[in-house]
Design a protein around this motif. Structure first.
Motif, PDB file in Angstrom:
ATOM      1  N   ALA A 133       1.064  -1.338   0.224  1.00  0.00           N
ATOM      2  CA  ALA A 133       0.166   0.521   0.164  1.00  0.00           C
ATOM      3  C   ALA A 133       1.234   1.569  -0.305  1.00  0.00           C
ATOM      4  CB  ALA A 133      -0.926  -0.091   1.053  1.00  0.00           C
ATOM      5  N   SER A 134       1.954   0.493   1.440  1.00  0.00           N
ATOM      6  CA  SER A 134       3.089   2.319   0.763  1.00  0.00           C
ATOM      7  C   SER A 134       3.941   2.753  -0.186  1.00  0.00           C
ATOM      8  CB  SER A 134       3.958   2.307   1.596  1.00  0.00           C
ATOM      9  OG  SER A 134       4.950   3.322   1.822  1.00  0.00           O
ATOM     10  N   LEU A 135       3.747   1.420  -1.141  1.00  0.00           N
ATOM     11  CA  LEU A 135       4.189   1.391  -2.462  1.00  0.00           C
ATOM     12  C   LEU A 135       3.447   2.483  -3.708  1.00  0.00           C
ATOM     13  CD1 LEU A 135       7.067   0.834  -3.922  1.00  0.00           C
ATOM     14  CD2 LEU A 135       6.283  -0.972  -4.543  1.00  0.00           C
ATOM     15  N   ALA A 136       2.619   1.055  -3.506  1.00  0.00           N
ATOM     16  CA  ALA A 136       1.831   2.264  -4.490  1.00  0.00           C
ATOM     17  C   ALA A 136       1.168   3.586  -3.818  1.00  0.00           C
ATOM     18  CB  ALA A 136       0.030   0.881  -4.202  1.00  0.00           C
ATOM     19  N   GLY A 137       0.910   3.954  -2.889  1.00  0.00           N
ATOM     20  CA  GLY A 137       0.528   5.275  -2.384  1.00  0.00           C
ATOM     21  C   GLY A 137       2.373   6.586  -3.304  1.00  0.00           C
ATOM     22  N   LEU A 138       3.389   5.959  -3.639  1.00  0.00           N
ATOM     23  CA  LEU A 138       4.671   6.226  -3.577  1.00  0.00           C
ATOM     24  C   LEU A 138       3.932   7.477  -5.492  1.00  0.00           C
ATOM     25  CD1 LEU A 138       7.380   7.091  -3.295  1.00  0.00           C
ATOM     26  CD2 LEU A 138       7.569   5.271  -4.824  1.00  0.00           C
ATOM     27  N   TRP A 139       3.191   6.734  -6.200  1.00  0.00           N
ATOM     28  CA  TRP A 139       2.759   7.337  -7.231  1.00  0.00           C
ATOM     29  C   TRP A 139       2.163   8.109  -7.129  1.00  0.00           C
ATOM     30  CZ3 TRP A 139       7.644   4.816  -8.640  1.00  0.00           C
ATOM     31  CH2 TRP A 139       7.335   4.124  -8.900  1.00  0.00           C
ATOM     32  N   ARG A 140       1.587   8.925  -6.281  1.00  0.00           N
ATOM     33  CA  ARG A 140       0.486   9.914  -5.779  1.00  0.00           C
ATOM     34  C   ARG A 140       1.000  10.812  -4.878  1.00  0.00           C
ATOM     35  NH1 ARG A 140      -2.707   5.151  -5.459  1.00  0.00           N
ATOM     36  NH2 ARG A 140      -2.490   5.181  -3.082  1.00  0.00           N
ATOM     37  N   ALA A 141       2.687  10.554  -4.394  1.00  0.00           N
ATOM     38  CA  ALA A 141       2.983  11.223  -3.421  1.00  0.00           C
ATOM     39  C   ALA A 141       3.317  12.630  -3.990  1.00  0.00           C
ATOM     40  CB  ALA A 141       3.945  10.660  -2.777  1.00  0.00           C
ATOM     41  N   GLU A 142       3.441  13.895  -3.164  1.00  0.00           N
ATOM     42  CA  GLU A 142       4.166  14.369  -3.642  1.00  0.00           C
ATOM     43  C   GLU A 142       5.447  14.982  -2.418  1.00  0.00           C
ATOM     44  OE1 GLU A 142       3.416  19.504  -3.822  1.00  0.00           O
ATOM     45  OE2 GLU A 142       2.469  18.190  -5.647  1.00  0.00           O
ATOM     46  N   PHE A 143       6.188  15.507  -2.962  1.00  0.00           N
ATOM     47  CA  PHE A 143       7.682  15.665  -1.782  1.00  0.00           C
ATOM     48  C   PHE A 143       8.089  16.825  -1.962  1.00  0.00           C
ATOM     49  CE2 PHE A 143       7.601  10.815  -2.712  1.00  0.00           C
ATOM     50  CZ  PHE A 143       7.506  10.447  -1.298  1.00  0.00           C
ATOM     51  N   ARG A 144       9.242  17.004  -1.607  1.00  0.00           N
ATOM     52  CA  ARG A 144       9.969  17.996  -1.591  1.00  0.00           C
ATOM     53  C   ARG A 144      11.301  18.148  -1.656  1.00  0.00           C
ATOM     54  NH1 ARG A 144       6.628  21.712   2.442  1.00  0.00           N
ATOM     55  NH2 ARG A 144       7.969  21.635   3.518  1.00  0.00           N
ATOM     56  N   VAL A 145      12.395  19.145  -2.338  1.00  0.00           N
ATOM     57  CA  VAL A 145      13.563  18.509  -2.207  1.00  0.00           C
ATOM     58  C   VAL A 145      14.501  19.633  -0.960  1.00  0.00           C
ATOM     59  CG1 VAL A 145      15.889  19.356  -3.468  1.00  0.00           C
ATOM     60  CG2 VAL A 145      13.504  18.681  -4.747  1.00  0.00           C
ATOM     61  N   SER A 146      14.743  18.959  -0.794  1.00  0.00           N
ATOM     62  CA  SER A 146      15.754  19.110   0.946  1.00  0.00           C
ATOM     63  C   SER A 146      16.384  20.292   0.810  1.00  0.00           C
ATOM     64  CB  SER A 146      15.461  17.726   1.638  1.00  0.00           C
ATOM     65  OG  SER A 146      16.128  18.576   2.860  1.00  0.00           O
ATOM     66  N   ALA A 147      16.771  21.234   1.469  1.00  0.00           N
ATOM     67  CA  ALA A 147      17.913  21.900   1.529  1.00  0.00           C
ATOM     68  C   ALA A 147      19.421  21.265   2.314  1.00  0.00           C
ATOM     69  CB  ALA A 147      17.654  23.431   2.480  1.00  0.00           C
ATOM     70  N   ARG A 148      19.039  19.969   2.390  1.00  0.00           N
ATOM     71  CA  ARG A 148      20.256  19.097   2.664  1.00  0.00           C
ATOM     72  C   ARG A 148      20.746  18.683   1.073  1.00  0.00           C
ATOM     73  NH1 ARG A 148      19.569  14.865   6.199  1.00  0.00           N
ATOM     74  NH2 ARG A 148      16.877  14.508   5.464  1.00  0.00           N
ATOM     75  N   SER A 149      19.927  18.718   0.251  1.00  0.00           N
ATOM     76  CA  SER A 149      20.252  17.863  -0.409  1.00  0.00           C
ATOM     77  C   SER A 149      22.326  18.394  -1.607  1.00  0.00           C
ATOM     78  CB  SER A 149      19.137  18.772  -2.397  1.00  0.00           C
ATOM     79  OG  SER A 149      17.994  17.629  -1.673  1.00  0.00           O
ATOM     80  N   ASN A 150      22.405  17.337  -1.785  1.00  0.00           N
ATOM     81  CA  ASN A 150      24.803  17.916  -2.312  1.00  0.00           C
ATOM     82  C   ASN A 150      24.387  17.172  -3.941  1.00  0.00           C
ATOM     83  OD1 ASN A 150      24.774  15.458  -1.384  1.00  0.00           O
ATOM     84  ND2 ASN A 150      25.832  16.281   0.509  1.00  0.00           N
ATOM     85  N   ARG A 151      25.493  17.713  -4.351  1.00  0.00           N
ATOM     86  CA  ARG A 151      26.146  16.541  -5.246  1.00  0.00           C
ATOM     87  C   ARG A 151      26.365  15.295  -4.815  1.00  0.00           C
ATOM     88  NH1 ARG A 151      28.790  17.894 -10.042  1.00  0.00           N
ATOM     89  NH2 ARG A 151      30.349  15.912  -9.620  1.00  0.00           N
TER      90      ARG A 151
END
Length: 288
Positions: A190-208
């Motif tokens: 159920a969680s995996l199926a919900g991945l295709w409907r979910a919206e995330f945001r880019v985190s400020a902790r992102s890097n190369r």
């Protein structure tokens, strides 16, 4: 030999080329330019071969002094370009006389810019690449004020009409095609199926190393326990204990112990990820 003098290094400016693939068995990441299309365009505009080393800037650009006449091009995140205080073209070949100062301004949108110089940056290669790897420390150091950047022999004159159509702008929403596996079965259906409907945001902790996500629904595991460390590829989407996906980028580690829910294939989607600022919405699209 022609050189560029670093006047203003910027927040994080590194030398990058197409990376050093083929050394994962030695624990060496691929590295290389994150936005491969913008990097390739910059080199084409100045008449360089596709593997010539260039600069990758982050957010606030850089400033360089030409110690001899040369030709440069700035691509990637749109920004102002000035030569000794006068406006110059972004996304086109620009001639620098000796003593001219190139000022690459802050990104107006997007995150990473590319500055190619005719002849390519001739810093010493390490394992066949001139890329700076922020994870392992291989390659040239991050730019600092006063550094001198050697430039290789100039090739043919740039083609003035090259790439007049340009490239897509930085994404307002990051859409990442995801091929499920190899550890998708570690997550509740159920969680995996919900991945295709979910919206995330880019985190400020992102890097190369990786694009981290936040604010979306955490993926729920179907099994507990730990995985033995296994090989990671560019675009692998690893899920740490907080359940929020991390998309591995060019400086990613070659092994990891968290389950990989899927892989984003190399191409335009990963180029867009290189330009996605913190707060940008992220969606995963099921792909084959």
């Amino acid at each position: 030999m022609t050189e560029l003098l670093v006047v203003r290094p910027g927040a994080l400016t590194t030398v990058q080329d197409r990376g050093r693939p083929g050394y994962a068995h030695l624990g060496v990441p691929r590295s290389g330019a994150l936005d491969t299309a913008a990097f390739a365009l910059a080199n084409r505009l100045v008449g360089n071969p596709p593997d010539a080393a260039a600069l990758e800037t982050t957010l606030d650009g850089t400033g360089l002094l030409a110690l001899a006449p040369t030709v440069v091009a700035v691509t990637g995140a749109p920004c102002s370009v000035r030569v000794s205080g006068r406006p110059a073209a972004w996304g086109a070949a620009v001639r620098l006389p000796a003593g001219a100062e190139l000022e690459v301004g802050p990104a107006e949108s997007g995150l990473r810019g590319y500055v190619a110089v005719r002849g390519g940056l001739a810093v010493p290669p390490v394992l066949g690449s001139r890329s700076a790897d922020l994870l392992s420390g291989l390659g040239p150091p991050v730019l600092s004020a006063g550094m001198r950047l050697p430039v290789g022999p100039a090739g043919p004159d740039p083609v003035p009409w090259a790439d007049v159509c340009g490239l897509p702008g930085p994404p307002a929403e990051l859409l990442l095609p995801l091929r499920p596996g190899p550890r998708a079965d570690w997550f509740a259906p159920a969680s995996l199926a919900g991945l295709w409907r979910a919206e995330f945001r880019v985190s400020a902790r992102s890097n190369r190393i990786g694009l981290r996500t936040e604010a979306g629904p955490p993926l729920v595991r179907a099994r507990s326990g730990e995985l033995p460390s296994e090989g990671m590829v560019l675009g692998a989407v690893q899920v740490p204990p907080d359940g929020l996906p991390v998309v591995f980028l060019a400086d990613h580690p070659v092994t990891g112990g968290y389950p990989v829910v899927g892989v984003v294939p190399p191409g335009p989607a990963l180029d867009a990820a290189a330009q996605a600022r913190p707060g940008t919405p992220v969606r995963f699209l099921r792909s084959r």
